[in-house]
Design an enzyme around this catalytic site. Structure first.
Site, PDB file in Angstrom:
ATOM      1  N   CYS A   1      37.544  32.658  28.111  1.00  0.00           N
ATOM      2  CA  CYS A   1      37.981  33.991  28.525  1.00  0.00           C
ATOM      3  C   CYS A   1      36.960  35.002  28.009  1.00  0.00           C
ATOM      4  CB  CYS A   1      39.365  34.302  27.953  1.00  0.00           C
ATOM      5  SG  CYS A   1      39.842  36.003  28.263  1.00  0.00           S
TER       6      CYS A   1
ATOM      7  N   LYS B   1      37.619  24.157  29.653  1.00  0.00           N
ATOM      8  CA  LYS B   1      37.136  25.092  30.681  1.00  0.00           C
ATOM      9  C   LYS B   1      35.989  25.921  30.117  1.00  0.00           C
ATOM     10  CE  LYS B   1      38.713  28.502  33.998  1.00  0.00           C
ATOM     11  NZ  LYS B   1      39.890  29.185  34.516  1.00  0.00           N
TER      12      LYS B   1
ATOM     13  N   ILE C   1      33.792  27.070  36.552  1.00  0.00           N
ATOM     14  CA  ILE C   1      33.586  27.981  35.433  1.00  0.00           C
ATOM     15  C   ILE C   1      34.742  28.980  35.313  1.00  0.00           C
ATOM     16  CG2 ILE C   1      31.053  27.966  35.467  1.00  0.00           C
ATOM     17  CD1 ILE C   1      31.152  30.536  37.174  1.00  0.00           C
ATOM     18  N   ASN C   2      34.792  29.649  34.152  1.00  0.00           N
ATOM     19  CA  ASN C   2      35.645  30.833  34.029  1.00  0.00           C
ATOM     20  C   ASN C   2      34.852  32.020  34.613  1.00  0.00           C
ATOM     21  OD1 ASN C   2      37.627  32.733  33.103  1.00  0.00           O
ATOM     22  ND2 ASN C   2      38.171  31.286  31.491  1.00  0.00           N
TER      23      ASN C   2
HETATM   24  C1  FMN Z   1      43.606  37.945  37.560  1.00  0.00           C
HETATM   25  C2  FMN Z   1      42.963  36.751  36.939  1.00  0.00           C
HETATM   26  C3  FMN Z   1      43.518  36.188  35.787  1.00  0.00           C
HETATM   27  C4  FMN Z   1      42.929  35.075  35.188  1.00  0.00           C
HETATM   28  N1  FMN Z   1      43.505  34.531  34.069  1.00  0.00           N
HETATM   29  C5  FMN Z   1      42.974  33.387  33.518  1.00  0.00           C
HETATM   30  C6  FMN Z   1      43.620  32.743  32.415  1.00  0.00           C
HETATM   31  O1  FMN Z   1      44.685  33.162  31.932  1.00  0.00           O
HETATM   32  N2  FMN Z   1      43.024  31.640  31.904  1.00  0.00           N
HETATM   33  C7  FMN Z   1      41.864  31.096  32.408  1.00  0.00           C
HETATM   34  O2  FMN Z   1      41.378  30.071  31.909  1.00  0.00           O
HETATM   35  N3  FMN Z   1      41.256  31.676  33.494  1.00  0.00           N
HETATM   36  C8  FMN Z   1      41.785  32.789  34.036  1.00  0.00           C
HETATM   37  N4  FMN Z   1      41.170  33.365  35.139  1.00  0.00           N
HETATM   38  C9  FMN Z   1      39.939  32.753  35.685  1.00  0.00           C
HETATM   39  C10 FMN Z   1      40.226  31.808  36.863  1.00  0.00           C
HETATM   40  O3  FMN Z   1      41.047  30.726  36.485  1.00  0.00           O
HETATM   41  C11 FMN Z   1      38.915  31.252  37.476  1.00  0.00           C
HETATM   42  O4  FMN Z   1      38.210  30.525  36.477  1.00  0.00           O
HETATM   43  C12 FMN Z   1      38.000  32.350  37.992  1.00  0.00           C
HETATM   44  O5  FMN Z   1      38.739  33.407  38.567  1.00  0.00           O
HETATM   45  C13 FMN Z   1      36.999  31.835  39.021  1.00  0.00           C
HETATM   46  O6  FMN Z   1      37.642  31.245  40.128  1.00  0.00           O
HETATM   47  P1  FMN Z   1      37.968  32.065  41.504  1.00  0.00           P
HETATM   48  O7  FMN Z   1      36.683  32.721  41.937  1.00  0.00           O
HETATM   49  O8  FMN Z   1      38.454  31.012  42.453  1.00  0.00           O
HETATM   50  O9  FMN Z   1      39.001  33.059  41.150  1.00  0.00           O
HETATM   51  C14 FMN Z   1      41.747  34.492  35.751  1.00  0.00           C
HETATM   52  C15 FMN Z   1      41.199  35.061  36.915  1.00  0.00           C
HETATM   53  C16 FMN Z   1      41.787  36.162  37.517  1.00  0.00           C
HETATM   54  C17 FMN Z   1      41.165  36.732  38.768  1.00  0.00           C
END
Ligand code: FMN
Length: 300
Positions: free
Chosen positions: A122, A157, A183-184
């Protein structure tokens, strides 16, 4: 994959609609092969004041601040989800020390989690997340402690906000990670020209959505060349072609986050049908046959 059986290679990414058993059920009805909950810690947290999320021309930037009810409250949702969902339930865990990660993990597994995903990535909360995942020694301690405390698969992660994600991946695997999620979000910010100040209350947040896909693909490709455990690709996956690119880069499964917010829960069905059609068209028999297939050179 890593001891879990998935009906298809798509999963809900952590943080997108992931606290109640009811919303997780909607995601499973939409076709997800597994679900990851939002990250949960030892104690309840309110998260940051609004604004915590902003839409940009190329994706979302969020700095939620890990709001969560704390594991003792959340175990009720884990139990209910375990009773109602017929796909693997993976609980995302964060902590401020190796001990905290292990304590939360044990409680989640006792309540029914099929696997754990460690959020060591994060980008917007101090002393947890990427502050742990950017340091291979601290990361190894967390992974070792968690692995020693439970008998379920542990995913780690990873953060893209590092010089060498492959080196961090190697440290996680040496410490016992069963799979890696890459990735995060990518550290980013937005500034409001009228107000002449940052949009997010935390100023800096994490970018997700289509803009991060090429970064995430590069990360998966580099990790695949370094380690042998399964990789779960995540970042900007919006359609089946994106998902196939991640499989070709070396991912064994994919997670979808921002696209669920944009396209709705049926995005999982659309993506797994698209993967099936691609495999059939190219005469492949299974997803495994294309994992890492792009790791070859142009003829000299
Ligand atoms: C609103 C929001 C909240 C998120 N909260 C978390 C979280 O609590 N824990 C985590 O590991 N990743 C969190 N993420 C990251 C996502 O799991 C993911 O790694 C990231 O958004 C990239 O994927 P995407 O482009 O498909 O969204 C969050 C992403 C968004 C947009």
């Amino acid at each position: 994959m890593a001891g879990l059986r998935l009906a298809n290679p798509t999963m809900l990414a952590s943080g997108i609609l992931g606290y109640s058993a009811e919303t997780l059920e909607t995601i499973v009805d939409g076709g997800a092969g597994a679900v990851i909950t939002k990250s949960v810690g030892l104690k309840p947290r309110n998260g940051y004041a609004n604004p915590t999320i902003v839409q940009t021309s190329c994706g979302l930037i969020n700095a939620m601040g890990l709001p969560n009810p704390g594991i003792d409250e959340f175990v009720k949702e884990i139990r209910e989800a375990k009773n109602t969902l017929d796909v693997p339930l993976i609980v995302s865990v964060y902590g401020f020390s190796a001990e905290e990660y292990a304590t939360v993990t044990k409680k989640a597994v006792n309540a029914g989690a099929d696997a754990i995903e460690l959020n060591v990535s994060c980008p917007h909360v101090k002393e947890t997340g990427s502050e742990i995942g950017q340091n291979p020694k601290i990361l190894a301690k967390v992974v070792e402690k968690v692995k020693a405390s439970v008998d379920k698969p542990v995913f780690v992660k990873l953060s893209p906000n590092v010089t060498s994600i492959a080196e961090i991946a190697e440290a996680a695997v040496k410490a016992g990670a069963d799979a890696l999620t890459a990735i995060n979000t990518v550290r980013a910010m937005a500034i409001d020209a009228e107000a002449a100040m940052p949009v997010l209350s935390n100023k800096v947040g994490g970018l997700s959505g289509p803009a991060v896909k090429p970064i995430a693909l590069r990360c998966v490709y580099e990790i695949y060349e370094k380690v042998k455990v399964p990789i779960i690709g995540c970042g900007g996956i919006t359609n089946w072609r994106d998902a196939v690119e991640f499989l070709l880069a070396g991912a064994s499964a994919v997670q979808i986050g921002t696209a669920v917010a944009v396209k709705g829960a049926n995005v999982f069905k659309a993506i797994s049908r698209g993967i099936d059609a691609y495999l059939e068209k190219k005469a492949f028999k299974s997803v495994e046959e294309i994992v890492g297939l792009s790791h070859r050179s142009y003829p000299a």
